[in-house]
Design a protein around this motif. Sequence first.
Motif, PDB file in Angstrom:
ATOM      1  N   UNK A  45       0.830  -1.213   0.000  1.00 32.90           N
ATOM      2  CA  UNK A  45       0.000   0.000   0.000  1.00 32.90           C
ATOM      3  C   UNK A  45       0.858   1.253   0.000  1.00 32.90           C
ATOM      4  N   UNK A  46       1.922   1.274   0.800  1.00 27.93           N
ATOM      5  CA  UNK A  46       2.803   2.432   0.821  1.00 27.93           C
ATOM      6  C   UNK A  46       3.471   2.647  -0.533  1.00 27.93           C
ATOM      7  N   UNK A  47       3.928   1.570  -1.151  1.00 22.79           N
ATOM      8  CA  UNK A  47       4.539   1.668  -2.470  1.00 22.79           C
ATOM      9  C   UNK A  47       3.527   2.212  -3.482  1.00 22.79           C
ATOM     10  N   UNK A  48       2.329   1.670  -3.437  1.00 21.58           N
ATOM     11  CA  UNK A  48       1.285   2.068  -4.390  1.00 21.58           C
ATOM     12  C   UNK A  48       0.880   3.531  -4.191  1.00 21.58           C
ATOM     13  N   UNK A 135      -8.539  11.624  -8.407  1.00 21.99           N
ATOM     14  CA  UNK A 135      -7.071  11.640  -8.401  1.00 21.99           C
ATOM     15  C   UNK A 135      -6.504  11.111  -7.091  1.00 21.99           C
ATOM     16  N   UNK A 136      -7.259  11.262  -6.000  1.00 18.82           N
ATOM     17  CA  UNK A 136      -6.774  10.844  -4.689  1.00 18.82           C
ATOM     18  C   UNK A 136      -7.566   9.684  -4.097  1.00 18.82           C
ATOM     19  N   UNK A 137      -8.647   9.281  -4.741  1.00 21.34           N
ATOM     20  CA  UNK A 137      -9.503   8.230  -4.199  1.00 21.34           C
ATOM     21  C   UNK A 137      -8.710   6.952  -3.975  1.00 21.34           C
ATOM     22  N   UNK A 138      -8.914   6.341  -2.818  1.00 17.32           N
ATOM     23  CA  UNK A 138      -8.227   5.118  -2.460  1.00 17.32           C
ATOM     24  C   UNK A 138      -6.948   5.339  -1.696  1.00 17.32           C
ATOM     25  N   UNK A 139      -6.299   6.487  -1.877  1.00 18.23           N
ATOM     26  CA  UNK A 139      -5.001   6.760  -1.259  1.00 18.23           C
ATOM     27  C   UNK A 139      -5.193   7.166   0.212  1.00 18.23           C
ATOM     28  N   UNK A 199      -8.458   0.361   2.273  1.00 16.23           N
ATOM     29  CA  UNK A 199      -7.741  -0.187   3.405  1.00 16.23           C
ATOM     30  C   UNK A 199      -7.095  -1.531   3.123  1.00 16.23           C
ATOM     31  N   UNK A 200      -6.039  -1.834   3.886  1.00 21.89           N
ATOM     32  CA  UNK A 200      -5.355  -3.113   3.704  1.00 21.89           C
ATOM     33  C   UNK A 200      -6.251  -4.283   4.096  1.00 21.89           C
ATOM     34  N   UNK A 201      -7.069  -4.115   5.141  1.00 27.27           N
ATOM     35  CA  UNK A 201      -7.968  -5.204   5.531  1.00 27.27           C
ATOM     36  C   UNK A 201      -9.080  -5.382   4.504  1.00 27.27           C
ATOM     37  N   UNK A 202      -9.519  -4.294   3.897  1.00 27.22           N
ATOM     38  CA  UNK A 202     -10.508  -4.410   2.826  1.00 27.22           C
ATOM     39  C   UNK A 202      -9.952  -5.265   1.690  1.00 27.22           C
TER      40      UNK A 202
END
Length: 266
Positions: A45-48, A135-139, A199-202
């Motif tokens: 997630x951090x990389x992405x 542009x920022x959705x998901x981040x 989220x990572x759990x999602x």
Amino acid sequence: MYLINGEWQASVPASDRGLQFGDGCFTTARILNGQVRFAEHHLARLQRDCQRLGIPAPAREILHTEMQQLAQQHDAGTLKVMITRGSGGRGYSPRGCDTPRRILSVSGVPPQYGQWRQDGIELVLSPVRLGCSPALAGVKHLNRLEQVLIRSHLEQLQAPEALVLDSDGMLVECCAANLFWRKQGVVYTPNLERAGVEGTMRRHILACLAAARWPVSEVREPPAALTGADEVVICNALMPIIPVKRIGQRQYTDRQLFDFLAPLCE
């Protein structure tokens, strides 16, 4: 103290763009028995998110080593990892920001989550809506003022968690969790292409459901969609999954989805 670029420090420069503009991203991981749970998910997630923001991502091996260095000192805890663009640039321009800053810290485990898992929680509808920004959705970026306002409203009501909509009135998430609901044999979760945090759990839950060949649909639906649901659950890396017992006048007692996912999310 914080582990900042590999050194223990108490502060960051006032010129850091994470402070100046919220120019960065973060993840929050669960520490259990001295290990970072789902560490690979958090690293990915951090990389992405760094890639989405155009920030040079720290070397995965260095970050993983630092995360584990902090985790092994604790039986349980919360590990927060922030990546900022660092210092430099003029105004909004990122030009000249050549050294990103990684900031790691450990805090306690939220004490309420155990009771919530046992009893379930109530969601209240937040009056604060999330702006739609593809542009920022998901981040999981460092600009979290919407969540601060949502949490402030919850504290006024003394409510545990909120059902959060976007500016179009569609379901997105909770203040600090992602949202799933089950209607008969199908699981639904909000589409996050316009707003929200992936989220990572999602991600883990979606993978578990796919492996079990459980039908899943990512949708843009108004809150009325939950009225006909048989079950609602929320999740994040620390909870990790909690059943919802009430939204407004609608009560939920079925835990089929929760019972399936709970042992897979520990």
